[in-house]
Design an enzyme around this catalytic site. Structure first.
Site, short mmCIF file in Angstrom:
data_model
loop_
_atom_site.label_atom_id
_atom_site.label_comp_id
_atom_site.label_asym_id
_atom_site.label_seq_id
_atom_site.Cartn_x
_atom_site.Cartn_y
_atom_site.Cartn_z
CG PHE A 71 4.10 -5.09 1.73
CD1 PHE A 71 3.64 -5.79 1.29
CD2 PHE A 71 4.70 -4.46 2.67
CE1 PHE A 71 3.36 -7.29 2.28
CE2 PHE A 71 4.35 -5.35 3.72
CZ PHE A 71 3.07 -6.47 3.72
CG HIS A 79 -0.27 3.20 3.66
ND1 HIS A 79 0.32 3.85 3.76
CD2 HIS A 79 -0.33 2.37 2.35
CE1 HIS A 79 1.58 3.74 3.51
NE2 HIS A 79 1.35 2.55 2.15
#
Length: 211
Positions: free
Chosen positions: A15, A138
């Site tokens: 990513f 996250h």
């Protein structure tokens, strides 16, 4: 830097946008002498960017990840990949894919992979870090834990890199943004130019109570 490793990083699954990955590699290359450490490696894309810098520096990159996937990789979440589930235990296992990425890029000589929870490994770590890259889970809880357990190991003059920092909630999750702001608010860091969602902070000092 090692152009073959940079090319492998661009091609690897993951990513990290290319412009941010190259900025990450440049920042690691320009960091002071000392270890480079990555928290959260997934399948190894960002690791290869750091490996390109580490090889040019004549050093290594240490990466720590439990390889069971972040919250967003679990069943029913946005980035779940059924092919990453180990059928023997029914859990995400990104370690085989990570190892394939590093081996295919011929980077095993500069990558030291630690399979552990970041905070548990931090309790065993003692060397001052030159470069710290936070790109783990996250959620607020895990992002706070990563910052709290690893930032104290960053040497004065060292660089703290945080990925996926989005000031606008419409662009992404806010946990990395909150730890970025938290680090700045300590007065221990000065921001230096980053790229996209990659923020770079240079440690100028330790707070008096941590000195």
């Amino acid at each position: 830097m090692d152009l073959d490793l940079l090319s492998a990083a661009v091609a690897a699954e993951g990513f990290m946008p290319e412009d941010e990955g190259r900025a990450l590699a440049r920042a690691a290359l320009d960091a002071p002498d000392g270890p480079i450490l990555e928290v959260g490696s997934y399948l190894g894309k960002s690791t290869l960017y750091l490996a390109a810098a580490a090889r040019a520096r004549g050093g290594k990159v240490v990466t720590v990840d439990h390889h069971r996937g972040s919250e967003e990789h679990q069943v029913g979440w946005e980035y779940h990949e059924p092919g990453l589930v180990d059928p023997a235990v029914g859990l995400i296992d990104t370690l085989p894919g990570f190892r394939r990425t590093i081996a295919a890029a011929r980077a095993e000589d500069v990558v030291v992979a630690v399979v552990a929870r970041a905070e548990e490994f931090a309790a065993l770590w003692s060397a001052p870090l030159a470069f710290l890259f936070l790109d783990g889970s996250h959620t607020d809880e895990s992002a706070q834990r990563d910052l709290g357990s690893w930032a104290p190991h960053l040497a004065v003059g060292g660089i703290l890199a945080i990925h996926d920092v989005f000031p606008d909630p419409a662009d992404g999750g806010q946990a990395p943004y909150r730890i970025y702001r938290q680090a700045l608010d300590t007065g221990e860091f000065t921001e230096i130019p980053g790229q996209g969602s990659l923020r770079l902070l240079r440690r100028d000092r330790f707070a008096p109570e941590d000195a």
